[in-house]
Scaffold this motif. Structure first.
Motif, PDB file in Angstrom:
ATOM      1  N   THR A  67      61.468   0.835  12.585  1.00 49.40           N
ATOM      2  CA  THR A  67      61.686  -0.589  12.333  1.00 49.40           C
ATOM      3  C   THR A  67      61.466  -0.909  10.865  1.00 49.40           C
ATOM      4  N   MET A  68      62.005  -2.066  10.462  1.00 47.93           N
ATOM      5  CA  MET A  68      61.909  -2.447   9.058  1.00 47.93           C
ATOM      6  C   MET A  68      61.721  -3.941   8.921  1.00 47.93           C
ATOM      7  N   ASP A  69      60.855  -4.323   8.002  1.00 45.92           N
ATOM      8  CA  ASP A  69      60.701  -5.702   7.565  1.00 45.92           C
ATOM      9  C   ASP A  69      61.588  -5.814   6.332  1.00 45.92           C
ATOM     10  N   LEU A  70      62.765  -6.422   6.484  1.00 47.05           N
ATOM     11  CA  LEU A  70      63.744  -6.469   5.407  1.00 47.05           C
ATOM     12  C   LEU A  70      63.262  -7.264   4.199  1.00 47.05           C
ATOM     13  N   ARG A  71      62.474  -8.293   4.416  1.00 45.27           N
ATOM     14  CA  ARG A  71      61.992  -9.127   3.310  1.00 45.27           C
ATOM     15  C   ARG A  71      60.953  -8.394   2.474  1.00 45.27           C
ATOM     16  N   ALA A  72      60.049  -7.694   3.140  1.00 43.27           N
ATOM     17  CA  ALA A  72      58.964  -7.001   2.442  1.00 43.27           C
ATOM     18  C   ALA A  72      59.375  -5.608   1.969  1.00 43.27           C
ATOM     19  N   GLY A  73      60.499  -5.089   2.461  1.00 45.75           N
ATOM     20  CA  GLY A  73      60.922  -3.745   2.094  1.00 45.75           C
ATOM     21  C   GLY A  73      59.984  -2.684   2.633  1.00 45.75           C
ATOM     22  N   ARG A 136      68.250  -8.053  -8.276  1.00 48.12           N
ATOM     23  CA  ARG A 136      68.327  -9.340  -8.967  1.00 48.12           C
ATOM     24  C   ARG A 136      67.277  -9.442 -10.062  1.00 48.12           C
ATOM     25  N   ASN A 137      66.093  -8.958  -9.776  1.00 52.06           N
ATOM     26  CA  ASN A 137      65.024  -8.924 -10.767  1.00 52.06           C
ATOM     27  C   ASN A 137      64.585  -7.461 -10.887  1.00 52.06           C
ATOM     28  N   PRO A 144      57.608  -2.194  -3.091  1.00 51.70           N
ATOM     29  CA  PRO A 144      58.389  -2.356  -1.863  1.00 51.70           C
ATOM     30  C   PRO A 144      59.091  -3.713  -1.754  1.00 51.70           C
ATOM     31  N   HIS A 145      58.374  -4.818  -2.046  1.00 54.29           N
ATOM     32  CA  HIS A 145      58.998  -6.136  -1.913  1.00 54.29           C
ATOM     33  C   HIS A 145      60.134  -6.334  -2.922  1.00 54.29           C
ATOM     34  N   ASN A 151      65.688  -9.542  -3.162  1.00 55.12           N
ATOM     35  CA  ASN A 151      65.869  -8.997  -4.501  1.00 55.12           C
ATOM     36  C   ASN A 151      67.013  -7.995  -4.608  1.00 55.12           C
ATOM     37  N   VAL A 152      67.573  -7.554  -3.493  1.00 53.54           N
ATOM     38  CA  VAL A 152      68.674  -6.593  -3.559  1.00 53.54           C
ATOM     39  C   VAL A 152      69.907  -7.139  -2.854  1.00 53.54           C
TER      40      VAL A 152
END
Length: 192
Positions: A67-73, A136-137, A144-145, A151-152
């Motif tokens: 599983t993945m937390d897309l926001r936190a990377g 983006r930054n 990770p974030h 950001n991507v």
């Protein structure tokens, strides 16, 4: 006014009015095209706990079912729930990659695209060299974030190169030619 977040490669980062940038009409449209993807992101974040809902990874054999937390990377291994390790690689350790050669920024961008734009995802899986991931930054890509979905963004290679050239052009104009790039909102206040 067409507002967009923009990074001038370490010089400035914030929200600008695209129409007031010292660019050609074609360059302004490239900036707008890249930034239009924010609407889909805003909707996704609103509907999925700010992007922190855990999603199941698909299409990546070494991580299939994790599983993945897309926001936190962040990636979590099943069945243990332990966080999957990514290591600093590349020039100055600015990218995160696991032992199977999976880059965190590409994983985040592809999994998000799988959920929001199936056609683009399928094309990217079929022709991976056609797409690149834009940070983006770039200053936070070693965390990770900094590889999370805020950001991507997955862009066609040509569009990514054009957009990067435009932001570098703006930086050079501001840094070397004294052209003012007025920010509507500085990066520090973006989360407020």
């Amino acid at each position: 006014m067409r507002a967009a977040k923009i990074d001038l490669h370490g010089l400035d980062y914030g929200v600008v009015d695209i129409d007031k940038l010292p660019l050609t009409s074609a360059e302004k449209e490239i900036v707008a095209k890249v930034q239009r993807q924010d609407r889909v992101l805003s909707k996704y974040l609103h509907e999925h706990n700010g992007g922190h809902d855990l999603i199941q990874i698909k299409g990546v054999p070494s991580l299939e079912g994790d599983t993945m937390d897309l926001r936190a990377g962040r990636v979590f291994e099943l069945p243990t729930g332990n966080e999957h390790r990514f290591y600093h690689v590349g020039h100055d350790g600015q990218y995160l990659e696991d032992f199977d050669g999976v880059y965190l920024h590409r994983l985040s961008a592809l999994q998000y695209t799988r959920l929001t734009d199936k056609k683009k995802y399928e094309d990217a899986m079929k022709c991976p060299n056609k797409y690149e991931v834009h940070h983006r930054n770039p200053a936070i890509r070693q965390f990770p974030h900094g590889n999370g979905i805020t950001n991507v963004v997955l862009l066609e290679k040509g569009l990514h190169h054009q957009y990067t050239a435009i932001t570098k052009k703006l930086r050079d104009l501001a840094e070397f030619d004294g052209v003012e790039i007025p920010l509507i909102k500085e990066w520090f206040y973006l989360a407020i």
